[in-house]
Every structure is written in C-alpha cells, then in structure tokens.
Scaffold this active site. Structure first.
Site, short mmCIF file in Angstrom:
data_model
loop_
_atom_site.label_atom_id
_atom_site.label_comp_id
_atom_site.label_asym_id
_atom_site.label_seq_id
_atom_site.Cartn_x
_atom_site.Cartn_y
_atom_site.Cartn_z
N ASP A 1 92.25 -8.69 -5.36
CA ASP A 1 91.48 -9.83 -4.88
C ASP A 1 92.06 -10.29 -3.54
OD1 ASP A 1 89.47 -11.99 -5.60
OD2 ASP A 1 91.24 -13.20 -5.22
N GLU B 1 84.91 -10.41 -3.04
CA GLU B 1 86.13 -10.09 -2.31
C GLU B 1 87.13 -9.35 -3.18
OE1 GLU B 1 86.97 -14.01 -4.25
OE2 GLU B 1 85.26 -13.23 -3.18
#
Length: 126
Positions: A2, A46
């Site tokens: 992440d 993301e």
C-alpha cells in the site's frame, strides 16, 4: 503493498501526479522483482499485490524488504507529508494445506493493517 498516505498525495498534487506516482512505484516494485518468479499487479486504488512462487516463495521477507527499499530509494517527494513516498507491506505465506486464495489474501491484508498500525513504511508478516 500500500502506498502510504496516497490520498493526501493525490489531494495535494492532483490526479495526474497521483497517476505518475503510482506508475513510478509500480516500476520500482517490478525492478525489485526482476528475474524472479513473481506476479505483480495493481490491486485497488493505491495497492499492489505480489504473488511469489518457486524458490523465491521460501524467502518472502527478502523480497518484501527489497520492494520496500526500492520505493523508498526512488526519493519521490511527498509534498503533503514531507519526506518521500513510502509503502507499507503485509505478507503471508501459504501452508498449502487447504488454504484458499481468499484466506491467504486476508492474512496478508491483516499484516498490512499491522504495518500501518506500527507507523507505516515497514514490512509485517502474518
């Protein structure tokens, strides 16, 4: 995997810069995996997922640390947070004994949440 505080990056720098950031992070992650049996894919906004197989699967921490350092070493400025763009990584290894892909992903996700709880910019194993 992440990208840490990506929403703040995107809000501050704009979506085109956010897209460029994700492309640079993806390339850094790919370079860290070059020559190994690893499938790397974008997984959500993301987030990225890396699936390791063969010999490389026996040392997932080394791969995760290489990916972590590859992104940090980009030196990509994070104007919304100061410092540089970093990633948090959660990893889990399959025992192969009746584990489903979903349960493996859930364990990796729990490790990712632990990495975030531990201050981000780190690797944690389930």
């Amino acid at each position: 995997v992440d990208v840490d505080h990506f929403k703040a990056y995107n809000d501050r720098c704009g979506h085109p810069a956010g897209d460029s950031c994700l492309q640079l992070v993806a390339r850094a992650l790919q370079r860290a995996c070059t020559g190994q049996s690893i499938l790397l894919a974008r997984y959500g906004g993301e987030e990225f997922v890396a699936l390791l197989e063969g010999e490389v699967a026996s040392a997932p921490e080394a791969v995760a640390e290489a990916m972590h350092h590859a992104v940090r070493n980009l030196g990509l400025p994070h104007p919304a947070r100061g410092g540089v763009v970093t990633v948090s990584i959660g990893l889990a290894a399959s025992s192969g004994l009746g584990e489903t892909p979903g349960s493996l992903l859930a364990r990796a996700d729990n490790a990712l949440y632990q990495a975030k709880a531990d201050g981000r910019d780190c690797v944690r194993r389930a």
